[in-house]
Scaffold this motif. Structure first.
Motif, PDB file in Angstrom:
ATOM      1  N   ASN A 139       0.822  -1.199   0.000  1.00 45.43           N
ATOM      2  CA  ASN A 139       0.000   0.000   0.000  1.00 45.43           C
ATOM      3  C   ASN A 139       0.862   1.257   0.000  1.00 45.43           C
ATOM      4  OD1 ASN A 139      -2.213  -1.739   0.203  1.00 45.43           O
ATOM      5  ND2 ASN A 139      -2.192  -1.654   2.431  1.00 45.43           N
ATOM      6  N   ILE A 156      -1.594   2.150  -4.335  1.00 45.62           N
ATOM      7  CA  ILE A 156      -2.860   1.542  -3.946  1.00 45.62           C
ATOM      8  C   ILE A 156      -3.108   1.733  -2.457  1.00 45.62           C
ATOM      9  CG2 ILE A 156      -2.865  -0.126  -5.842  1.00 45.62           C
ATOM     10  CD1 ILE A 156      -1.805  -2.239  -3.914  1.00 45.62           C
ATOM     11  N   SER A 158      -5.204  -0.521  -0.938  1.00 42.44           N
ATOM     12  CA  SER A 158      -5.521  -1.879  -0.495  1.00 42.44           C
ATOM     13  C   SER A 158      -5.007  -2.857  -1.533  1.00 42.44           C
ATOM     14  CB  SER A 158      -7.033  -2.033  -0.321  1.00 42.44           C
ATOM     15  OG  SER A 158      -7.391  -3.392  -0.158  1.00 42.44           O
ATOM     16  N   THR A 160      -6.402  -5.328  -2.662  1.00 42.49           N
ATOM     17  CA  THR A 160      -7.472  -5.694  -3.587  1.00 42.49           C
ATOM     18  C   THR A 160      -7.516  -4.789  -4.813  1.00 42.49           C
ATOM     19  OG1 THR A 160      -9.055  -4.353  -2.350  1.00 42.49           O
ATOM     20  CG2 THR A 160      -8.905  -6.688  -1.768  1.00 42.49           C
ATOM     21  N   GLU A 161      -6.844  -3.638  -4.777  1.00 42.49           N
ATOM     22  CA  GLU A 161      -6.816  -2.733  -5.924  1.00 42.49           C
ATOM     23  C   GLU A 161      -5.768  -3.138  -6.962  1.00 42.49           C
ATOM     24  OE1 GLU A 161      -6.236   1.234  -4.533  1.00 42.49           O
ATOM     25  OE2 GLU A 161      -7.943   1.185  -3.170  1.00 42.49           O
ATOM     26  N   ALA A 165      -5.180  -2.332 -11.314  1.00 38.06           N
ATOM     27  CA  ALA A 165      -4.028  -1.526 -11.726  1.00 38.06           C
ATOM     28  C   ALA A 165      -3.179  -2.270 -12.745  1.00 38.06           C
ATOM     29  CB  ALA A 165      -3.193  -1.157 -10.497  1.00 38.06           C
TER      30      ALA A 165
END
Length: 266
Positions: A139, A156, A158, A160-161, A165
């Motif tokens: 992160n 990011i 998180s 999960t992003e 990306a």
């Protein structure tokens, strides 16, 4: 420094989570360990702190279970335990990506060790002559504390992003060797499995993450410190505590919890 801090994870199928949690928690309390252990169907992820004898006793006990026999830990030292209590939590994933097609317990992602990555960075290419792209899977508040300066940093908030990306930026990696890295290995391993699933080639994880890289090659090519999810704030290239300024530390708090009390990452 009298306290040994360890981080470790292993992707392995676990189907007895409630009973396993009770056994693990009882052993941790008996040895007066502090830290966090996450258990999920895909495996185990842990950060623990205690005098060395207690840590070694616990790890020997844990490895009696054949599922954890190969569990390897990264070590660092501190004057006090950087956790206030001991928690063993059940989770859906030991590192949340929300990509159910990715099954890391089914087989490891390709990896390069610290010495190999250092050599590639020294020479400017891998052993086949391909340009090496480093991918930071952490992160933004972690990369602000320290990173490989040439790495891709998607900023990011998180893990999960990361898939979105990468999907928007695949041309960057074409015909290159990609090495993903994270604090202790867990995120970069899962990231590589996702990249393979997305059709990317020549993708590797940094074995053992930043902590193992510091341990084995002294952090050559690294700039800054390494953020850790406990009260130390960060560690330097010698794996010694390196407290970071309150604004950066505050931004690293997870879901309003103090550092060391949020979700465990490595």
């Amino acid at each position: 420094m009298s306290i040994l801090n360890i981080s470790a994870y292993r992707f392995v199928s676990l189907d007895d989570l409630p009973a396993l949690r009770e056994r693990v928690l009882a052993q941790c309390h008996a040895l007066e360990l502090k830290g966090t252990i996450l258990l999920a169907p895909e495996g185990i992820n842990l950060f623990l702190a205690a005098p060395r004898e207690a840590i070694e006793t616990f790890m020997a006990w844990l490895r009696q279970d054949s599922r954890f026999a190969g569990l390897q830990a990264k070590e660092s030292l501190s004057d006090g335990a950087p956790f206030k209590r001991m928690r063993v939590r059940l989770k859906k994933e030991i590192i949340t990506l929300r990509q159910p097609a990715i099954r890391p317990e089914g087989g490891r992602a390709p990896a390069v060790d610290a010495a190999t990555l250092k050599r590639w960075l020294d020479q400017g290419h891998d052993d086949q002559g391909r340009h090496v792209v480093l991918l930071d899977t952490r992160n933004a508040y972690e990369t602000d504390v320290g990173m490989f300066p040439q790495a891709v940093d998607y900023r990011i908030a998180s893990f999960t992003e990361l898939p979105a990306a990468l999907a928007a930026d695949q041309a960057r990696y074409r015909d290159k060797t990609v090495v993903s890295y994270c604090t202790g290995g867990i995120r970069c391993e899962k990231a590589v499995l996702h990249m393979q699933d997305a059709g990317m080639e020549n993708v590797y994880q940094l074995e053992g993450g930043i902590l193992k890289y510091f341990e084995e090659v002294g952090g050559v090519h690294w700039r800054g410190e390494c953020f850790v999810f406990d009260e130390r704030g960060a560690v330097d290239k010698a794996l010694s505590p390196a407290p970071i300024q309150p604004p950066a530390l505050s931004s690293g708090r997870l879901e309003g919890s103090p550092v060391g009390e949020g979700e465990l990452y490595t």
